[in-house]
Design a protein around this motif. Structure first.
Motif, PDB file in Angstrom:
ATOM      1  N   ARG A   1       4.875   9.269  -2.155  1.00 34.63           N
ATOM      2  CA  ARG A   1       5.806  10.371  -2.471  1.00 34.63           C
ATOM      3  C   ARG A   1       5.551  11.592  -1.593  1.00 34.63           C
ATOM      4  O   ARG A   1       4.400  11.931  -1.321  1.00 34.63           O
ATOM      5  CB  ARG A   1       5.649  10.782  -3.933  1.00 34.63           C
ATOM      6  CG  ARG A   1       6.030   9.688  -4.919  1.00 34.63           C
ATOM      7  CD  ARG A   1       5.872  10.141  -6.369  1.00 34.63           C
ATOM      8  NE  ARG A   1       4.642  10.844  -6.671  1.00 34.63           N
ATOM      9  CZ  ARG A   1       3.468  10.260  -6.911  1.00 34.63           C
ATOM     10  NH1 ARG A   1       3.365   8.956  -6.864  1.00 34.63           N
ATOM     11  NH2 ARG A   1       2.403  10.979  -7.190  1.00 34.63           N
ATOM     12  N   PRO A   2       6.604  12.311  -1.202  1.00 29.81           N
ATOM     13  CA  PRO A   2       6.423  13.472  -0.325  1.00 29.81           C
ATOM     14  C   PRO A   2       5.689  14.630  -0.997  1.00 29.81           C
ATOM     15  O   PRO A   2       5.045  15.425  -0.319  1.00 29.81           O
ATOM     16  CB  PRO A   2       7.854  13.879   0.038  1.00 29.81           C
ATOM     17  CG  PRO A   2       8.704  13.320  -1.035  1.00 29.81           C
ATOM     18  CD  PRO A   2       8.013  12.074  -1.519  1.00 29.81           C
ATOM     19  N   ASN A   3       5.754  14.728  -2.306  1.00 29.26           N
ATOM     20  CA  ASN A   3       5.093  15.834  -3.012  1.00 29.26           C
ATOM     21  C   ASN A   3       3.701  15.465  -3.511  1.00 29.26           C
ATOM     22  O   ASN A   3       3.035  16.279  -4.136  1.00 29.26           O
ATOM     23  CB  ASN A   3       5.953  16.329  -4.177  1.00 29.26           C
ATOM     24  CG  ASN A   3       6.190  15.247  -5.212  1.00 29.26           C
ATOM     25  OD1 ASN A   3       5.996  14.063  -4.935  1.00 29.26           O
ATOM     26  ND2 ASN A   3       6.635  15.635  -6.383  1.00 29.26           N
TER      27      ASN A   3
ATOM     28  N   ALA B   1       0.828  -1.211   0.000  1.00 27.58           N
ATOM     29  CA  ALA B   1       0.000   0.000   0.000  1.00 27.58           C
ATOM     30  C   ALA B   1       0.861   1.259   0.000  1.00 27.58           C
ATOM     31  O   ALA B   1       0.537   2.234  -0.679  1.00 27.58           O
ATOM     32  CB  ALA B   1      -0.936   0.000   1.205  1.00 27.58           C
ATOM     33  N   SER B   2       1.968   1.230   0.736  1.00 28.57           N
ATOM     34  CA  SER B   2       2.833   2.418   0.792  1.00 28.57           C
ATOM     35  C   SER B   2       3.406   2.764  -0.574  1.00 28.57           C
ATOM     36  O   SER B   2       3.690   3.924  -0.856  1.00 28.57           O
ATOM     37  CB  SER B   2       3.970   2.219   1.812  1.00 28.57           C
ATOM     38  OG  SER B   2       4.989   1.370   1.302  1.00 28.57           O
ATOM     39  N   MET B   3       3.561   1.763  -1.425  1.00 23.89           N
ATOM     40  CA  MET B   3       4.158   1.987  -2.742  1.00 23.89           C
ATOM     41  C   MET B   3       3.138   2.293  -3.830  1.00 23.89           C
ATOM     42  O   MET B   3       3.442   3.014  -4.769  1.00 23.89           O
ATOM     43  CB  MET B   3       4.993   0.779  -3.160  1.00 23.89           C
ATOM     44  CG  MET B   3       6.294   0.689  -2.403  1.00 23.89           C
ATOM     45  SD  MET B   3       7.322  -0.657  -2.993  1.00 23.89           S
ATOM     46  CE  MET B   3       6.794  -1.933  -1.885  1.00 23.89           C
ATOM     47  N   VAL B   4       1.932   1.750  -3.728  1.00 24.13           N
ATOM     48  CA  VAL B   4       0.969   1.935  -4.822  1.00 24.13           C
ATOM     49  C   VAL B   4      -0.004   3.085  -4.593  1.00 24.13           C
ATOM     50  O   VAL B   4      -0.571   3.596  -5.553  1.00 24.13           O
ATOM     51  CB  VAL B   4       0.191   0.637  -5.150  1.00 24.13           C
ATOM     52  CG1 VAL B   4       1.139  -0.465  -5.575  1.00 24.13           C
ATOM     53  CG2 VAL B   4      -0.672   0.202  -3.999  1.00 24.13           C
ATOM     54  N   CYS B   5      -0.206   3.485  -3.363  1.00 20.78           N
ATOM     55  CA  CYS B   5      -1.065   4.640  -3.104  1.00 20.78           C
ATOM     56  C   CYS B   5      -0.268   5.899  -3.437  1.00 20.78           C
ATOM     57  O   CYS B   5       0.752   6.167  -2.802  1.00 20.78           O
ATOM     58  CB  CYS B   5      -1.508   4.671  -1.647  1.00 20.78           C
ATOM     59  SG  CYS B   5      -2.355   6.211  -1.217  1.00 20.78           S
TER      60      CYS B   5
ATOM     61  N   HIS C   1      10.539   6.302   4.960  1.00 19.63           N
ATOM     62  CA  HIS C   1      10.847   6.471   3.538  1.00 19.63           C
ATOM     63  C   HIS C   1      10.559   7.903   3.108  1.00 19.63           C
ATOM     64  O   HIS C   1       9.666   8.551   3.634  1.00 19.63           O
ATOM     65  CB  HIS C   1      10.040   5.495   2.673  1.00 19.63           C
ATOM     66  CG  HIS C   1       8.557   5.677   2.735  1.00 19.63           C
ATOM     67  ND1 HIS C   1       7.747   4.930   3.563  1.00 19.63           N
ATOM     68  CD2 HIS C   1       7.721   6.527   2.084  1.00 19.63           C
ATOM     69  CE1 HIS C   1       6.492   5.288   3.405  1.00 19.63           C
ATOM     70  NE2 HIS C   1       6.446   6.274   2.506  1.00 19.63           N
ATOM     71  N   ASP C   2      11.361   8.357   2.168  1.00 20.76           N
ATOM     72  CA  ASP C   2      11.046   9.586   1.461  1.00 20.76           C
ATOM     73  C   ASP C   2      10.096   9.200   0.334  1.00 20.76           C
ATOM     74  O   ASP C   2       8.974   9.662   0.254  1.00 20.76           O
ATOM     75  CB  ASP C   2      12.325  10.238   0.940  1.00 20.76           C
ATOM     76  CG  ASP C   2      12.048  11.541   0.206  1.00 20.76           C
ATOM     77  OD1 ASP C   2      11.183  12.305   0.678  1.00 20.76           O
ATOM     78  OD2 ASP C   2      12.670  11.773  -0.839  1.00 20.76           O
ATOM     79  N   THR C   3      10.560   8.291  -0.516  1.00 20.86           N
ATOM     80  CA  THR C   3       9.687   7.678  -1.511  1.00 20.86           C
ATOM     81  C   THR C   3       9.571   6.199  -1.160  1.00 20.86           C
ATOM     82  O   THR C   3      10.558   5.554  -0.804  1.00 20.86           O
ATOM     83  CB  THR C   3      10.212   7.860  -2.951  1.00 20.86           C
ATOM     84  OG1 THR C   3      11.489   7.262  -3.057  1.00 20.86           O
ATOM     85  CG2 THR C   3      10.272   9.335  -3.320  1.00 20.86           C
ATOM     86  N   ALA C   4       8.374   5.674  -1.251  1.00 26.11           N
ATOM     87  CA  ALA C   4       8.087   4.331  -0.754  1.00 26.11           C
ATOM     88  C   ALA C   4       8.727   3.219  -1.563  1.00 26.11           C
ATOM     89  O   ALA C   4       8.798   2.091  -1.095  1.00 26.11           O
ATOM     90  CB  ALA C   4       6.582   4.117  -0.662  1.00 26.11           C
ATOM     91  N   ASP C   5       9.230   3.517  -2.753  1.00 23.19           N
ATOM     92  CA  ASP C   5       9.907   2.451  -3.490  1.00 23.19           C
ATOM     93  C   ASP C   5      11.139   1.954  -2.742  1.00 23.19           C
ATOM     94  O   ASP C   5      11.686   0.903  -3.066  1.00 23.19           O
ATOM     95  CB  ASP C   5      10.227   2.867  -4.921  1.00 23.19           C
ATOM     96  CG  ASP C   5      11.058   4.131  -5.023  1.00 23.19           C
ATOM     97  OD1 ASP C   5      11.335   4.762  -3.990  1.00 23.19           O
ATOM     98  OD2 ASP C   5      11.419   4.496  -6.156  1.00 23.19           O
ATOM     99  N   ALA C   6      11.539   2.663  -1.698  1.00 20.74           N
ATOM    100  CA  ALA C   6      12.621   2.197  -0.825  1.00 20.74           C
ATOM    101  C   ALA C   6      12.262   0.863  -0.169  1.00 20.74           C
ATOM    102  O   ALA C   6      13.144   0.125   0.269  1.00 20.74           O
ATOM    103  CB  ALA C   6      12.908   3.245   0.253  1.00 20.74           C
ATOM    104  N   HIS C   7      10.979   0.524  -0.124  1.00 21.85           N
ATOM    105  CA  HIS C   7      10.523  -0.713   0.514  1.00 21.85           C
ATOM    106  C   HIS C   7      10.406  -1.889  -0.460  1.00 21.85           C
ATOM    107  O   HIS C   7       9.971  -2.974  -0.069  1.00 21.85           O
ATOM    108  CB  HIS C   7       9.161  -0.497   1.180  1.00 21.85           C
ATOM    109  CG  HIS C   7       9.158   0.563   2.218  1.00 21.85           C
ATOM    110  ND1 HIS C   7      10.117   0.675   3.197  1.00 21.85           N
ATOM    111  CD2 HIS C   7       8.298   1.593   2.423  1.00 21.85           C
ATOM    112  CE1 HIS C   7       9.853   1.715   3.965  1.00 21.85           C
ATOM    113  NE2 HIS C   7       8.756   2.295   3.507  1.00 21.85           N
TER     114      HIS C   7
ATOM    115  N   THR D   1       7.261  15.496   4.130  1.00 22.08           N
ATOM    116  CA  THR D   1       8.467  14.684   4.237  1.00 22.08           C
ATOM    117  C   THR D   1       8.222  13.433   5.057  1.00 22.08           C
ATOM    118  O   THR D   1       7.369  13.404   5.937  1.00 22.08           O
ATOM    119  CB  THR D   1       9.609  15.496   4.880  1.00 22.08           C
ATOM    120  OG1 THR D   1       9.191  15.906   6.181  1.00 22.08           O
ATOM    121  CG2 THR D   1       9.964  16.705   4.054  1.00 22.08           C
ATOM    122  N   LEU D   2       8.989  12.454   4.742  1.00 21.05           N
ATOM    123  CA  LEU D   2       9.001  11.161   5.412  1.00 21.05           C
ATOM    124  C   LEU D   2       7.643  10.561   5.721  1.00 21.05           C
ATOM    125  O   LEU D   2       6.834  11.129   6.436  1.00 21.05           O
ATOM    126  CB  LEU D   2       9.805  11.230   6.721  1.00 21.05           C
ATOM    127  CG  LEU D   2      11.304  11.247   6.599  1.00 21.05           C
ATOM    128  CD1 LEU D   2      11.933  11.114   7.978  1.00 21.05           C
ATOM    129  CD2 LEU D   2      11.841  10.179   5.676  1.00 21.05           C
ATOM    130  N   GLY D   3       7.447   9.418   5.194  1.00 16.36           N
ATOM    131  CA  GLY D   3       6.366   8.542   5.590  1.00 16.36           C
ATOM    132  C   GLY D   3       7.047   7.325   6.188  1.00 16.36           C
ATOM    133  O   GLY D   3       8.276   7.260   6.241  1.00 16.36           O
TER     134      GLY D   3
END
Length: 193
Positions: free
Chosen positions: A116-118, A107-111, A175-181, A143-145
């Motif tokens: 993304r922070p922006n 969910a963090s990556m597809v929502c 994460h800044d951007t969730a693709d880090a996961h 910033t940061l989720g």
């Protein structure tokens, strides 16, 4: 990262989809055959809370840790508490229920809003009690989720809403951007197989 390039947990694969192909979380209400992603369905959320079902995939969460995705201010508060060696407990209840680790990483990556922070909210999600007054169209995640694991959750089902509190942080994945996961999600899915 495109949502269709993110590996999907098997329990999410069987969820209903919106016209774009996005899987619809278990707690999302429908109106005129369209999912209302910015809102939470009272009955579905209450059922998930009472039966210990994942708010994303609607399947049983075993006893033990549960996860949720948090935004900028809560992520910062958790990070500061952990860095100072203090326990963290959210004293303010939230309307957002828990889920499996893989479901929340996904969910963090597809929502778009969580990823993304922006990113900006596409819809308002105001509730009559002002708990979601900050959830308005155009609001920025900031910033940061984080995807956060908690030892357990508490809940209350009132006449108008389902409220959650989470106990004892067991994992903190900012994460800044969730693709880090992405690697964590792949490893979680591999382990489940």
């Amino acid at each position: 990262m495109r949502f269709d390039s993110v590996p999907m947990p098997p329990t999410v694969e069987v969820r209903p989809r919106d016209p774009r192909g996005y899987p619809v979380p278990a707690i999302t209400p429908w109106h005129d055959d369209q999912p209302q992603f910015a809102l939470t369905d009272y009955d579905r959320s209450a059922n998930c809370a009472r039966q210990r079902l994942c708010s994303v995939c609607d399947t049983l969460m075993p006893r033990g840790p549960v996860w949720r995705v948090v935004g900028g201010s809560e992520s910062a508060a958790i990070g500061e508490a952990l860095a100072a060696g203090r326990p963290y407990r959210n004293l303010a209840p939230t309307l957002e229920g828990p889920g499996h680790r893989a479901c929340m990483l996904y969910a963090s990556m597809v929502c778009p809003y969580l990823a993304r922070p922006n990113a900006r909210r596409g819809l308002d999600a105001r509730s009559p009690d002002d708990m979601t007054a900050h959830v308005v169209r155009g609001a920025v995640r900031g910033t940061l989720g984080a995807v956060v694991g908690f030892a357990d959750y508490e809940f209350a089902v009132t006449s108008s809403q389902v409220l959650f509190r989470f106990v004892d942080v067991v994992e903190f994945l900012p994460h800044d951007t969730a693709d880090a996961h992405l690697d964590a999600l792949r490893a979680e899915l591999d382990q489940a197989r």
